[in-house]
Design an enzyme around this catalytic site. Structure first.
Site, PDB file in Angstrom:
ATOM      1  N   ALA A 175       0.652  -1.122   0.376  1.00  0.00           N
ATOM      2  CA  ALA A 175       0.177   0.254   0.204  1.00  0.00           C
ATOM      3  C   ALA A 175       1.098   1.515   0.191  1.00  0.00           C
ATOM      4  CB  ALA A 175      -0.757   0.032   1.196  1.00  0.00           C
ATOM      5  N   GLY A 232      -0.382   5.190   0.357  1.00  0.00           N
ATOM      6  CA  GLY A 232      -1.705   4.871   0.991  1.00  0.00           C
ATOM      7  C   GLY A 232      -2.825   5.385  -0.133  1.00  0.00           C
ATOM      8  N   LYS A 266      -3.815   4.167  -2.841  1.00  0.00           N
ATOM      9  CA  LYS A 266      -4.802   3.605  -3.483  1.00  0.00           C
ATOM     10  C   LYS A 266      -5.526   3.249  -1.816  1.00  0.00           C
ATOM     11  CE  LYS A 266      -2.384   1.629  -6.738  1.00  0.00           C
ATOM     12  NZ  LYS A 266      -1.363   2.617  -7.317  1.00  0.00           N
ATOM     13  N   ARG A 297       7.600   1.401   5.862  1.00  0.00           N
ATOM     14  CA  ARG A 297       6.771   2.143   4.727  1.00  0.00           C
ATOM     15  C   ARG A 297       5.043   2.527   5.014  1.00  0.00           C
ATOM     16  NH1 ARG A 297       8.233   2.695  -0.813  1.00  0.00           N
ATOM     17  NH2 ARG A 297       5.961   1.814  -1.592  1.00  0.00           N
ATOM     18  N   ASP A 318       4.107  -9.464   5.626  1.00  0.00           N
ATOM     19  CA  ASP A 318       4.920 -10.433   4.128  1.00  0.00           C
ATOM     20  C   ASP A 318       3.638 -11.418   3.957  1.00  0.00           C
ATOM     21  OD1 ASP A 318       6.257 -11.549   1.678  1.00  0.00           O
ATOM     22  OD2 ASP A 318       7.676 -11.017   2.523  1.00  0.00           O
ATOM     23  N   ASP A 376      -1.064  -3.523  -5.513  1.00  0.00           N
ATOM     24  CA  ASP A 376       0.180  -2.808  -6.717  1.00  0.00           C
ATOM     25  C   ASP A 376       1.327  -3.393  -6.475  1.00  0.00           C
ATOM     26  OD1 ASP A 376       0.174  -0.348  -8.786  1.00  0.00           O
ATOM     27  OD2 ASP A 376       0.870   0.617  -6.642  1.00  0.00           O
ATOM     28  N   CYS A 427       3.203  -0.121 -11.908  1.00  0.00           N
ATOM     29  CA  CYS A 427       3.893   1.042 -13.411  1.00  0.00           C
ATOM     30  C   CYS A 427       5.128  -0.081 -14.052  1.00  0.00           C
ATOM     31  CB  CYS A 427       4.546   2.256 -12.265  1.00  0.00           C
ATOM     32  SG  CYS A 427       5.423   1.336 -11.043  1.00  0.00           S
TER      33      CYS A 427
END
Length: 430
Positions: free
Chosen positions: A107, A110, A112, A134, A156, A174, A227
């Site tokens: 995420a 954040g 999304k 993160r 994880d 993502d 991406c």
């Protein structure tokens, strides 16, 4: 092999030249909180905004207007979140449904998760990142916007997928990727790109897809995005995943400004053909039976007398509970001990015992007392402000433009400043 040499295997030279042209990479986006502002307020404030063609509560703007967007009081009051225009599409594609638990699997930072939270107000969103540091990045934006249905975790799931089997109604993955779409945002990404990196990331993505499969309920939705322009990370990963599991691909090809991939139902958003950095997106629905995890009941506070603010701020219908010696509030029941949990909802108090920024920003503006723009700027920078408004001693929350700023306390006719020290800024608002 360079990235351009790699791309020539799949795209024309003209396409690549346009892809690398700087003028196509000058757009940013914002997604707004519909309980705080609306289209009319934002377009009046920022006449240069372009309505996002896909995201109903999204806008696009030229990067040249970035200072106006980030210096606006609306930004500091959590009325909107700045996000890449193509990235914000991902969370908007989840079909409408009566979801209970949604997962944003990778995420950070954040955006999304925020999109999921705003689009599915009755669901509970688990915003997760494998990296604890993160994951912590997500906290402030969630608090600033006053989002009430979001839990932040650090797991994880590749290592613990069986523990949470069939828990989620829908998942956004993502996936971490080689980032070829990001080279226009960070030039060093172009130097770091390599085919070996593509293959490494493709393997990690495949493992994450497998984990997502275990976590997802039957008939649940999985959104996979990157991406990256690399087919090994995109179409190849999806094709291999479909060869192992029974899923139905949902056709995204009719979405405005979207271009089909080698898998006809999945799409690319290209910088020079749409707005934003670029994205690959596939939407799948699980058609396999799976075991479903049932969350155990976590003890809520059943008596509001234990915590008077529950009744005072109309939180009685929410799930209010004690976790690691702090009180929290969520929209629906949840067991925070199930995960490595950083923030299991809205903390009701900060570490000093004041109403938290998160709670203040969630609460209805009727609980706040309006102050002037000059005093708002002073408060945001950490100063106490004079009570020139003749407010009473029980004033608890200050607001500006009908948006709550922060809790306070009236002492010697001055409002104490409890705005988080890490966020106090000496800003030129001119």
């Amino acid at each position: 092999m360079t990235l351009k040499e790699y791309l020539l295997k799949h795209y024309s030279q003209e396409f690549i030249d346009q892809l690398f042209e700087e003028k196509y990479h000058q757009y940013k986006g914002l997604i707004y909180h519909p309980k705080k502002v609306n289209d009319e307020i934002l377009t009046k404030e920022f006449p240069f905004l372009i309505k996002h063609p896909i995201v109903k509560n999204g806008f696009i703007y030229s990067q040249s207007h970035q200072k106006e967007i980030t210096n606006s009081p609306l930004y500091f009051l959590g009325a909107y979140y700045i996000q890449d225009p193509s990235a914000m599409v991902v969370a908007s594609l989840l079909p409408a449904n009566n979801y209970q638990y949604l997962l944003d699997m990778c995420a950070s930072p954040g955006g999304k998760s925020i999109g999921l939270s705003l689009n599915h107000l009755k669901a509970l969103i688990v915003s997760n990142d494998r990296s604890y540091q993160r994951a912590k990045i997500i906290e402030y934006n969630v608090a600033k916007m006053g989002l009430d249905n979001l839990v932040i975790t650090s797991e994880d799931f590749r290592l613990t997928k069986d523990k949470y089997q069939g828990l989620f109604d829908a998942i956004i993955l993502d996936a971490p990727c080689s980032g070829s779409f990001m080279i226009f945002k960070e030039k060093k990404m172009l130097e770091d790109w390599s085919l070996a990196k593509v293959y490494r990331q493709a393997q990690i993505q495949s493992e994450l897809l497998e984990a997502a499969h275990h976590l997802l309920k039957e008939n649940g939705y999985l959104i996979y995005s990157t991406c990256s322009l690399s087919k090994e990370e995109n179409e190849d990963n999806i094709a291999k995943f479909l060869s192992r599991h029974a899923y139905k691909m949902i056709d995204l090809s009719k979405i405005p400004h979207a271009y089909p991939s080698q898998i006809k139902e999945a799409i690319y958003l290209y910088p020079h053909l749409s707005y934003g950095e670029g994205q690959f997106i596939a939407l799948l629905q699980k058609k396999e039976k799976s075991k479903e995890k049932q969350l155990k009941k976590y003890p809520p506070i059943v008596n509001a007398k234990q915590l008077p603010i529950i009744a005072q701020y109309n939180l009685t219908k929410r799930f209010n509970f004690l976790f690691k010696e702090r009180y929290y509030s969520l929209n629906i029941p949840f067991d925070p001990n199930l995960f490595t949990t950083l923030r299991p909802g809205i903390p009701l108090y900060d570490k000093n015992g004041h109403l938290s920024l998160h709670l203040t920003r969630y609460l209805d503006h009727k609980y706040g007392q309006e102050i002037s723009q000059d005093d708002f700027y002073l408060y945001l920078q950490g100063y106490e402000i004079n009570n020139s408004y003749h407010y009473q001693i029980d004033t608890k929350i200050l607001k500006f433009r009908n948006l709550n700023i922060m809790s306070t306390k009236l002492v010697n006719n001055k409002f104490k400043n409890y705005y988080p020290k890490s966020e106090r800024k000496l800003i030129n608002f001119d």
